[in-house]
Design an enzyme around this catalytic site. Sequence first.
Site, PDB file in Angstrom:
ATOM      1  N   GLU A 143      -5.665  50.121  53.756  1.00  0.00           N
ATOM      2  CA  GLU A 143      -5.341  49.846  52.431  1.00  0.00           C
ATOM      3  C   GLU A 143      -3.845  49.868  52.119  1.00  0.00           C
ATOM      4  O   GLU A 143      -3.087  50.598  52.816  1.00  0.00           O
ATOM      5  CB  GLU A 143      -6.063  50.869  51.612  1.00  0.00           C
ATOM      6  CG  GLU A 143      -5.920  50.798  49.946  1.00  0.00           C
ATOM      7  CD  GLU A 143      -6.846  51.885  49.173  1.00  0.00           C
ATOM      8  OE1 GLU A 143      -6.520  51.945  48.256  1.00  0.00           O
ATOM      9  OE2 GLU A 143      -7.725  52.617  49.945  1.00  0.00           O
ATOM     10  N   GLU A 147       0.252  51.782  42.580  1.00  0.00           N
ATOM     11  CA  GLU A 147      -0.599  52.405  41.261  1.00  0.00           C
ATOM     12  C   GLU A 147       0.534  53.228  40.271  1.00  0.00           C
ATOM     13  O   GLU A 147       1.357  53.618  40.686  1.00  0.00           O
ATOM     14  CB  GLU A 147      -1.579  53.543  42.155  1.00  0.00           C
ATOM     15  CG  GLU A 147      -2.614  52.950  42.705  1.00  0.00           C
ATOM     16  CD  GLU A 147      -3.142  54.016  43.518  1.00  0.00           C
ATOM     17  OE1 GLU A 147      -4.359  54.235  43.472  1.00  0.00           O
ATOM     18  OE2 GLU A 147      -2.459  54.721  44.363  1.00  0.00           O
TER      19      GLU A 147
END
Length: 259
Positions: A143, A147
């Site tokens: 991943e 964010e």
Amino acid sequence: MKKDNIHQRLRKGIAMLLACSSLLLAVPASAAGAFNDPLNAFNDGRFYKSDGWGNGDDFGVFWKANNVEFNNGIMALRLDKSNCPSGCEGKPYASGEYATNDNTYGYGRVEARMKVAKGTGLVTSLFTYYDRDPDPDVDRNDEIDIEILGKDTTKLETNYYTNGVGEHSTVIDLGFDASLDFHTYAFEWSPTSIKWYVDGKLVHTENGSRGELPSHPGHIMVNFWAGANDAAKYWTEDFVYPGSPVRAYYDYIKYTPAP
């Protein structure tokens, strides 16, 4: 770190839908090509809307397709209380997630133009995801993350996971409030580095010195959610619903493969 343990449990629902693919070359043959989606309308040839599940105890939202909206060339992910918690399998809120379907994307640049949501407890995201193990109870994800937490929308958090191992989080001071206007966020991924950019400016680089870099092509995803349980306790803080829907906005999503 508690936050990284939370991430390893968050995306169980995703693992049930995403197809596994293997890395064959520097730019894998299984990886898809360039695209630039203006998000004028739902593109079901490239994306799907998550619908009818949640991602684990640390997500306070249940994914609903109707919470992905398209208006005037902008996609909005809407967080609300529609039929929740009874119609949301006990989750207090509903929200939206938008992800590439069967295609996975290898080394190259992932980019989106976003206006994030302000509010303690909220997370606006752009990331890639690959699950090395189809068992939803096994955390072996690759991943790469962008964010922005609603509790401080002047900060961006970068991270990456390889075979389920994180602990690579870095907080970047943006120098502006990301909830007030659209800005461009991107990362460039290669076999030797991950480089994060904001409005075209390089803001952070990882070269593998803190841990092996991801190597598998992944699905490109965006979602908008409220933290719960350990996520709220250790990372996002608690979300208090303001009485009306909250939205995160996306102008486009773009992918450019490495040369």
